[in-house]
Design a protein around this motif. Structure first.
Motif, PDB file in Angstrom:
ATOM      1  N   LYS A 103       1.044  -0.806   0.002  1.00 46.37           N
ATOM      2  CA  LYS A 103       0.031   0.282  -0.015  1.00 46.37           C
ATOM      3  C   LYS A 103       0.813   0.981   0.112  1.00 46.37           C
ATOM      4  N   ASN A 104       2.115   1.422   0.306  1.00 46.76           N
ATOM      5  CA  ASN A 104       2.918   2.476   0.365  1.00 46.76           C
ATOM      6  C   ASN A 104       3.129   2.774  -0.688  1.00 46.76           C
ATOM      7  N   ASN A 105       2.757   4.454  -1.577  1.00 43.56           N
ATOM      8  CA  ASN A 105       2.861   5.485  -2.162  1.00 43.56           C
ATOM      9  C   ASN A 105       4.061   5.434  -2.576  1.00 43.56           C
ATOM     10  N   GLN A 106       4.890   5.906  -1.657  1.00 38.89           N
ATOM     11  CA  GLN A 106       6.005   6.131  -1.976  1.00 38.89           C
ATOM     12  C   GLN A 106       7.573   4.776  -1.796  1.00 38.89           C
ATOM     13  N   CYS A 107       7.718   3.604  -1.770  1.00 37.01           N
ATOM     14  CA  CYS A 107       7.389   2.304  -2.635  1.00 37.01           C
ATOM     15  C   CYS A 107       7.578   2.408  -3.810  1.00 37.01           C
ATOM     16  N   LYS A 108       9.131   2.463  -4.408  1.00 38.04           N
ATOM     17  CA  LYS A 108       8.790   3.253  -5.968  1.00 38.04           C
ATOM     18  C   LYS A 108       9.082   1.552  -6.717  1.00 38.04           C
ATOM     19  N   PRO A 109       8.074   1.086  -7.990  1.00 32.43           N
ATOM     20  CA  PRO A 109       8.738   0.268  -8.766  1.00 32.43           C
ATOM     21  C   PRO A 109       9.202   0.553  -9.982  1.00 32.43           C
ATOM     22  N   TYR A 110      10.392  -0.386 -10.409  1.00 34.15           N
ATOM     23  CA  TYR A 110      11.516   0.206 -10.755  1.00 34.15           C
ATOM     24  C   TYR A 110      11.981  -1.037 -11.442  1.00 34.15           C
ATOM     25  N   ASP A 111      11.643  -1.624 -13.167  1.00 32.11           N
ATOM     26  CA  ASP A 111      11.896  -2.155 -13.876  1.00 32.11           C
ATOM     27  C   ASP A 111      13.457  -2.124 -14.413  1.00 32.11           C
ATOM     28  N   MET A 112      14.207  -3.223 -14.517  1.00 32.21           N
ATOM     29  CA  MET A 112      15.691  -3.128 -15.224  1.00 32.21           C
ATOM     30  C   MET A 112      15.530  -4.484 -16.020  1.00 32.21           C
ATOM     31  N   THR A 113      15.900  -3.870 -17.690  1.00 33.70           N
ATOM     32  CA  THR A 113      15.835  -4.712 -19.044  1.00 33.70           C
ATOM     33  C   THR A 113      17.498  -4.656 -18.938  1.00 33.70           C
ATOM     34  N   PHE A 114      17.828  -5.498 -18.937  1.00 31.36           N
ATOM     35  CA  PHE A 114      19.624  -5.485 -19.109  1.00 31.36           C
ATOM     36  C   PHE A 114      19.785  -6.710 -19.905  1.00 31.36           C
ATOM     37  N   GLY A 115      19.494  -7.839 -20.536  1.00 28.70           N
ATOM     38  CA  GLY A 115      19.318  -8.996 -20.513  1.00 28.70           C
ATOM     39  C   GLY A 115      19.834  -9.834 -19.517  1.00 28.70           C
ATOM     40  N   CYS A 116      20.256 -10.733 -19.937  1.00 26.88           N
ATOM     41  CA  CYS A 116      20.557 -12.230 -19.185  1.00 26.88           C
ATOM     42  C   CYS A 116      21.843 -11.098 -17.688  1.00 26.88           C
ATOM     43  N   PRO A 117      22.187 -10.232 -17.234  1.00 30.05           N
ATOM     44  CA  PRO A 117      22.575  -9.642 -16.919  1.00 30.05           C
ATOM     45  C   PRO A 117      22.348  -8.355 -15.511  1.00 30.05           C
ATOM     46  N   GLY A 118      20.797  -8.741 -16.173  1.00 27.60           N
ATOM     47  CA  GLY A 118      19.760  -7.461 -15.690  1.00 27.60           C
ATOM     48  C   GLY A 118      19.864  -7.817 -14.267  1.00 27.60           C
ATOM     49  N   TRP A 119      19.506  -8.804 -13.020  1.00 26.01           N
ATOM     50  CA  TRP A 119      18.964  -9.112 -11.578  1.00 26.01           C
ATOM     51  C   TRP A 119      20.799  -7.647 -10.916  1.00 26.01           C
ATOM     52  N   ILE A 120      21.781  -8.593 -12.081  1.00 26.24           N
ATOM     53  CA  ILE A 120      23.481  -8.693 -11.625  1.00 26.24           C
ATOM     54  C   ILE A 120      22.888  -6.555 -11.234  1.00 26.24           C
ATOM     55  N   GLU A 121      22.924  -5.832 -12.159  1.00 24.95           N
ATOM     56  CA  GLU A 121      22.691  -4.418 -12.854  1.00 24.95           C
ATOM     57  C   GLU A 121      21.423  -4.039 -12.105  1.00 24.95           C
ATOM     58  N   ALA A 122      20.414  -4.421 -11.288  1.00 26.86           N
ATOM     59  CA  ALA A 122      19.790  -4.134 -10.353  1.00 26.86           C
ATOM     60  C   ALA A 122      20.186  -3.953  -9.286  1.00 26.86           C
ATOM     61  N   MET A 123      20.995  -5.536  -9.239  1.00 28.53           N
ATOM     62  CA  MET A 123      21.288  -4.887  -7.734  1.00 28.53           C
ATOM     63  C   MET A 123      22.491  -3.843  -7.906  1.00 28.53           C
ATOM     64  N   ILE A 124      23.463  -3.818  -8.824  1.00 30.79           N
ATOM     65  CA  ILE A 124      24.383  -2.511  -8.543  1.00 30.79           C
ATOM     66  C   ILE A 124      23.691  -1.235  -8.091  1.00 30.79           C
ATOM     67  N   LEU A 125      22.741  -0.925  -8.586  1.00 30.08           N
ATOM     68  CA  LEU A 125      21.929  -0.200  -8.376  1.00 30.08           C
ATOM     69  C   LEU A 125      21.467   0.327  -7.096  1.00 30.08           C
ATOM     70  N   ALA A 126      20.672  -0.528  -6.965  1.00 30.50           N
ATOM     71  CA  ALA A 126      20.266  -0.749  -5.169  1.00 30.50           C
ATOM     72  C   ALA A 126      21.667  -1.033  -4.670  1.00 30.50           C
TER      73      ALA A 126
END
Length: 358
Positions: free
Chosen positions: A123-146
């Protein structure tokens, strides 16, 4: 100092086990659109010898990619003991969003992270949804950003998910269809104060987007006139293999150098997996960069033989399986240094050095 630390993990393994025999009745074509006039038993056996893949997981038709991501996310939140309403971000790495199992239409509006946040009931509208489209390395790139957001004091708790249903993005007439699979993996990354640095120590991202961009794309079916495969993965296997062996070991060495570590300081190397032969070759070349011809048998865990290539889900799934003691004798210990690494469409390469708190 503020450290970015994994406090919980989870994964979702689809229930459908698809063995190599599933492809015995397929008609395979080559890159020239010509029928491959060989027994399928021979084609499949050759495929297994190269990749070591024996089976993979496919999602049920009533499951969307965002469902897989939600299951893995819930598991990670429970493992971390984190209230979903306290999350600052829900990051989801994916290549296609939700793919309809019948039409193969890839739906990315609203974004998959929005759908996952909705399905988690946040319900928290300050929680931001973010998509990472980066090929197979996408999860690691999301971890880098996080990790950057956490270390900068912008966020304190981030759910990072990798989820994909690649079984719905394949050309059934392409031999590479046997590589791809479905799955989801997730972690909770949190801020932790400490006098010593731990958690995400260093990261690197390399993007070669000139002629390399054509190595892994979407394309039409290899079978002339076949129109059902509307978003099929088209892969130049030899080009990807050569690129990965040339670039990935050097990138990992660079990130280890930046962290002030030697290869002997590394306890595990968790690589994205599409081909067991390729992964072993990358690890071998990494060790040779340090003047070593041999490497420990247990340094590079593998799931590809039973789970196939689930793209962005591969590394977080493997991490969770090891964390739960569910991947053979592999385990993480306090103070361990672990490398996450991936290569994929773009072509993009990235790697993280992660240190477990003591």
């Amino acid at each position: 100092m503020i450290n970015a630390v994994i406090t919980g993990s989870g994964h979702f393994m689809p229930p459908n086990v698809v063995k190599n025999t599933h492809f015995l009745n397929h008609e395979f074509y080559d890159e020239k659109g010509e029928f491959i006039d060989k027994p399928n038993e021979e084609i499949i056996q050759k495929f297994k010898e190269i990749t070591e893949i024996e089976e993979r997981r496919y999602a049920n038709h009533d499951m969307m990619n965002s469902d897989l991501a939600t299951y893995a996310g819930k598991m990670a939140l429970e493992d971390a003991g984190v209230d979903k309403e306290d999350l600052d971000y829900v990051m989801v790495a994916t290549n296609y969003g939700d793919i309809d199992p019948v039409t193969q239409f890839a739906d990315v509006m609203p974004s998959i992270s929005v759908r996952v946040k909705h399905k988690l009931g946040i319900k928290n509208n300050q929680c931001k949804p973010y998509d990472m489209t980066f090929g197979c390395p996408g999860w690691i790139e999301a971890m880098i950003l996080a990790s950057q957001l956490i270390k900068a004091g912008i966020a304190k708790k981030i759910l990072v998910i990798g989820a994909e249903t690649l079984s719905r993005a394949i050309d059934p007439h392409d031999r590479s269809a046997m590589i791809f699979a479905d799955g989801a993996g997730a972690v909770v990354l949190e801020a932790r104060e400490g006098d010593e640095e731990f958690g995400v120590l260093e990261h690197i991202t390399i993007s070669d987007n000139l002629e390399e961009m054509e190595f892994l794309t979407n394309g039409p079916s290899l079978k002339p006139g076949y129109s059902k495969a509307t978003c099929s993965i088209s892969m130049k296997g030899r080009k990807v293999y050569e690129y990965a062996l040339r670039k990935v070991p050097a990138a990992i060495k660079r990130v280890l150098d930046n962290a002030g570590l030697d290869i002997t300081d590394v306890n595990k190397v968790l690589l994205h997996q599409a081909n067991a032969k390729m992964d072993r070759a990358m690890v071998q070349r990494l060790f040779r960069l340090y003047g070593k011809r041999e490497f420990p048998d247990d340094i590079d865990p593998m799931t590809v033989q039973k789970l196939g290539n689930s793209s962005v889900a591969t590394v977080p799934t493997m991490f969770d399986l090891i964390s739960r003691g569910e991947l053979g004798d592999h385990k993480f210990n306090d103070g361990d240094n672990v490398v996450f690494g991936s290569v994929g469409a773009g072509m993009n390469i990235n790697a993280i050095v992660y240190k477990f708190p003591k």
